[in-house]
Design an enzyme around this catalytic site. Structure first.
Site, mmCIF file in Angstrom:
data_model
loop_
_atom_site.group_PDB
_atom_site.id
_atom_site.type_symbol
_atom_site.label_atom_id
_atom_site.label_comp_id
_atom_site.label_asym_id
_atom_site.label_seq_id
_atom_site.Cartn_x
_atom_site.Cartn_y
_atom_site.Cartn_z
ATOM 1 N N GLY A 224 35.285 13.917 -11.118
ATOM 2 C CA GLY A 224 35.234 12.688 -11.079
ATOM 3 C C GLY A 224 34.292 12.425 -12.544
ATOM 4 O O GLY A 224 33.284 12.839 -13.185
ATOM 5 N N GLY B 266 32.269 9.177 -14.765
ATOM 6 C CA GLY B 266 31.456 7.745 -14.782
ATOM 7 C C GLY B 266 31.314 7.362 -15.710
ATOM 8 O O GLY B 266 31.286 8.284 -16.884
ATOM 9 N N SER C 95 28.051 7.596 -16.561
ATOM 10 C CA SER C 95 26.708 7.918 -17.120
ATOM 11 C C SER C 95 27.063 8.989 -16.767
ATOM 12 O O SER C 95 25.733 9.651 -17.643
ATOM 13 C CB SER C 95 25.974 7.075 -16.583
ATOM 14 O OG SER C 95 25.880 7.103 -15.009
ATOM 15 N N VAL D 245 30.683 14.519 -12.282
ATOM 16 C CA VAL D 245 30.962 15.312 -10.761
ATOM 17 C C VAL D 245 32.000 16.672 -11.177
ATOM 18 O O VAL D 245 32.708 16.248 -11.380
ATOM 19 C CB VAL D 245 31.237 14.527 -10.092
ATOM 20 C CG1 VAL D 245 30.507 15.242 -9.085
ATOM 21 C CG2 VAL D 245 30.452 12.988 -10.073
ATOM 22 N N LYS E 43 26.418 16.716 -10.348
ATOM 23 C CA LYS E 43 26.242 15.757 -10.915
ATOM 24 C C LYS E 43 25.600 15.957 -11.963
ATOM 25 O O LYS E 43 24.709 16.203 -12.486
ATOM 26 C CB LYS E 43 26.342 14.043 -10.317
ATOM 27 C CG LYS E 43 25.774 12.831 -11.374
ATOM 28 C CD LYS E 43 25.930 11.873 -9.957
ATOM 29 C CE LYS E 43 26.101 10.851 -10.176
ATOM 30 N NZ LYS E 43 25.864 9.260 -10.075
ATOM 31 N N ASP F 209 26.061 -1.818 -5.757
ATOM 32 C CA ASP F 209 27.337 -0.851 -5.972
ATOM 33 C C ASP F 209 28.199 -0.562 -5.122
ATOM 34 O O ASP F 209 28.564 0.514 -5.073
ATOM 35 C CB ASP F 209 27.429 0.378 -7.174
ATOM 36 C CG ASP F 209 28.479 0.234 -7.911
ATOM 37 O OD1 ASP F 209 29.153 -0.643 -8.057
ATOM 38 O OD2 ASP F 209 28.682 1.057 -8.598
#
Length: 279
Positions: free
Chosen positions: A35, A37, A39, A42, A57, A152
């Site tokens: 994954g 994102g 910032s 992962v 992460k 979030d």
């Protein structure tokens, strides 16, 4: 303030001895990226100390402005203090070269968002939604009782492990809502994802508190019902205008969908999606 003892008592496996996780990058073999994102990235990784598959992460600190380093530090600090069966656990964190590594359990089931993309593009059946939302509510209740706002809530941050347990993840934009003296305080930072964002967060007038998570939960239920959030096809600024100007979204059954949602679920969504946060 919650003591470490009280935190451990709230966890279902508090009696078992915690595994030890090394705080050096050489102890982890990064196997595949699972994954990305804004910032962080992962990875699925193997921990050499116990041959366990974990999630790592990796946040590149050089890509962040100085004011964002506090946010990153807060995420690691928040995760290390929390312990609940429906929150993603935190094993350890450390700085390697120019990145912060956060080691967490690897949840093989992926996110609720990915599950919908793979096999339920139109959304889940109501019993599945009920199981997911019950787990998220337990996590949010614990989160709020300990003075935090998640900020979030969405299907992409609801993860499932290999046993089907549902866990709330990604506290990267969470914040303590308690000021000195133990009094609730409001926030005025503009964070979150626009489709799920509460009107009071968008308005930036009077600040907001943990009630903003309740709006986001209502939007998330609509996302789980239909496979996408309301207004998801519009650009962010259009989403902001529609959220502020339009009536609150409701759970409507669709002519091309043979599923029927209960009155209880429709009422629950309406209770969550109140434009006045005091309600």
């Amino acid at each position: 303030v919650v003591t470490p003892g009280e935190l451990s008592d709230s966890c279902s496996d508090a009696g078992s001895a915690p595994l030890k996780y090394p705080t050096d990058a050489s102890s982890y073999e990064l196997l595949e990226e699972v994954g990305t994102g804004v910032s962080a990235t992962v990875w699925r990784a193997r921990c050499a100390a116990n041959d366990e598959i974990v999630a790592v992460k990796v946040l590149d600190l050089e890509e962040h402005e100085p004011e964002h380093l506090d946010e990153i530090r807060r995420e690691a600090q928040t995760m290390s203090m929390l312990s609940h069966p429906n929150l993603v656990k935190y094993h350890c964190s450390f700085v390697h070269e120019s990145a912060l590594w956060v080691v967490m359990p690897y949840l093989a089931g992926g996110s609720a968002l990915n599950l919908m993309k793979w096999s339920h593009p139109g959304g889940f059946e109501e019993p599945v939604i009920a199981c997911i939302v019950k787990a998220v509510l337990k996590a949010l209740d614990y989160f709020h009782r300990n003075g935090n706002i998640h900020r979030d809530i969405k299907a992409g941050n609801i993860l499932v492990d290999e046993n089907g347990s549902v866990k709330l993840a990604d506290f990267g934009v969470s914040a303590s809502c308690w000021g000195s003296g133990g009094r609730p305080r409001s926030h005025q930072t503009f964070v979150g994802t626009p489709c799920w964002m509460a009107p009071e967060v968008m308005e930036q007038e009077h600040g907001y508190d943990f009630h903003a998570d309740i709006w986001s939960l209502g939007i998330t239920i609509l996302e789980l019902c239909h496979g996408h959030a309301p207004f998801s096809k519009y650009p962010p600024m259009k989403v902001l205008l529609m959220t502020l100007q339009n009536p609150a979204p409701t759970l409507e059954e669709r002519p091309d969908d043979d599923r029927h949602f209960s009155r209880a679920l429709r009422d629950f969504v309406s209770l969550c999606l109140q434009k006045d946060p005091s309600k």
